[in-house]
Write an enzyme that holds these catalytic residues in place. Sequence first.
Site, short mmCIF file in Angstrom:
data_model
loop_
_atom_site.label_atom_id
_atom_site.label_comp_id
_atom_site.label_asym_id
_atom_site.label_seq_id
_atom_site.Cartn_x
_atom_site.Cartn_y
_atom_site.Cartn_z
N TYR A 315 -8.17 52.26 -50.50
CA TYR A 315 -7.05 52.38 -50.03
C TYR A 315 -6.31 52.47 -49.15
O TYR A 315 -6.86 52.61 -47.78
CB TYR A 315 -6.48 54.19 -50.71
CG TYR A 315 -4.97 54.52 -50.75
CD1 TYR A 315 -4.06 53.91 -50.57
CD2 TYR A 315 -4.98 56.13 -51.10
CE1 TYR A 315 -2.68 53.68 -51.01
CE2 TYR A 315 -3.49 56.74 -52.23
CZ TYR A 315 -2.54 55.24 -50.99
OH TYR A 315 -1.29 55.99 -51.79
N CYS A 316 -5.30 51.17 -49.50
CA CYS A 316 -4.17 50.83 -47.48
C CYS A 316 -5.26 50.44 -46.61
O CYS A 316 -5.92 49.46 -47.63
CB CYS A 316 -3.92 52.22 -47.22
SG CYS A 316 -2.55 52.03 -45.84
#
Length: 582
Positions: A315-316
């Site tokens: 994530y990210c």
Amino acid sequence: MTETGTTITPPTLEDMQRWTWVMGRAQQMLLEFGIDRMQQAAAQPPPIDSLPFTGLDAITQAQSDFWSESVKLWQRFVDPTSAPAPAPDPRLTRDRRFSAPQWRDNPMFDLIRQSYLLIADHLIRSVDGIDGVDPKQKEQIRFATQGFVDAMSPSNFAFTNPLVIEKTIETRGENLLKGLTHMLRDISRGQLTHSQPDAYELGRNIATTPGKVVKETPLYQLIQYAPQTTEVHRTPLLIFPPWINRYYILDLNPEKSFIRWAVSQGLSVFVVSWKSADASMKDVTWDDYIVRGQIDAIDTVRDLLDVKTVHTIGYCVAGTTLAATLALLAARGEAKKVKSATFFTAQVDFAKAGELNLFVDDEQLKLVESLSGDGYLDGRYMAATFNLLRGRDLIWNYVQNNYLLGQDYAPFDLLHWNGDTTNLPAKWHKAYLTDLYRDNKLAVPGAISVDGTPIDLRAVKTPAYVQAGREDHIAPLESVWKINDHFAGPIRFVLAGSGHIAGVVNPPSAGKYQYWTSEAPAATLTDFLAAAKETPGSWWPDWIAWLSNQDGDKVSATGGRVPGKGKLKAIEDAPGSYVKSR
């Protein structure tokens, strides 16, 4: 006495005494706070200031049509019949600051509102007329100008906001005292409050999916979640959340939790909970998060469940390092350790990284370094940066509602998580900003190394599911798309409605937003958008269908599939202690 037919009642002695007490109490609160801050000054971190920008003196005066429009505005105010009424302001329909009818019904506040919007519009447009500066500096000027314009909104000041004036009269000043209490508390914390402070407790009403911490290192805790089905997919799922935030964004409450939902789909789910940095992590670098973080966790899960491969999610920023992890494994001939890789709003090529790039130049890097005296960067500074990207929603909205109107904070799990900041290892954070955001080395084959091995994203052939947010201001759609230009393996690209958080945390049960997919080959983002089909609701079912196609084998949810029943014994209950450390 009367004035224009309206009776004005002079204040009574009781009224005057009340207002004298309000002002005196406010002064006392400020004095007490100031004395307390002086006593603690030596032990407090430096104040969080707005990041500096150069070139602001290049902002020119508004162009000549500004004066023409100003004259027309005043003419309508002085003599409404002298000029035709203006068309409804389209900005009003999407600007919550002026949605209350008082901004239009009262002529004086209507003039204040229209004057502000006129000046703001011309200030922003004037930036486009600046010559003699490079494009990045021009974007910095535009960003700073927008920040200044938002800060100067009449909604942010008590005497130019009709709602605040009404509230002050109604409560006889209690709203201002209550708001001042909120403001002084935030100053003490060094951080803006967005949600009711005591509404949530980890493990009680947030981050509640049952599981155990089964491994702990100086960098992370590994959480294994209890199965909810009698059979599970043979290949487990290992999730890498961003280390700049707490992992439980994916486990907010039972209705919103991606983790709980993934477990219910018959997956053996593991999550890395990163340690919030302290002085002991002053030498932690890029290599640590990849080799002693992500690869170590991959090998741990493989060994625990006696499987050859795992599914992964990044994530990210953890997606950025997951891409580097895949490239390193490919260079080592170990690519098969990862069966598939899913990327939530992650970037690998930062050429179009959006407004965050405005915070990455020599001056900003010097500032980061100056704020990292103990070897780590206080997470509140990163929180302030992200708040600046959405200042109207995440700063000034709270100034009006909670400081000026004195309203109580509403409980909101997502904003509680947003304010639960994480400290960052200073050396690694500076290298991340320099090597990736500023110099974009990850996009250049061999330009960056991990553990002494040059990596090349073109060597990554692992099947990938890439999710982007249509309104993402952290990882812009155009930037996330560029992963297609680097990976050599099959990619399923999915565009989700909403932004960086709501576009990801969107359970099927909510029935919100939509997503777009295309089965046709797309060489560019434009091609994808032209061919994409819109589907209402959450993209999660599309993802689980894709993942199941990677590996349909099932095994019994017993033995090592149960936290603490395999080679690794349970250390403590989820959510663990690292996520609670401050």
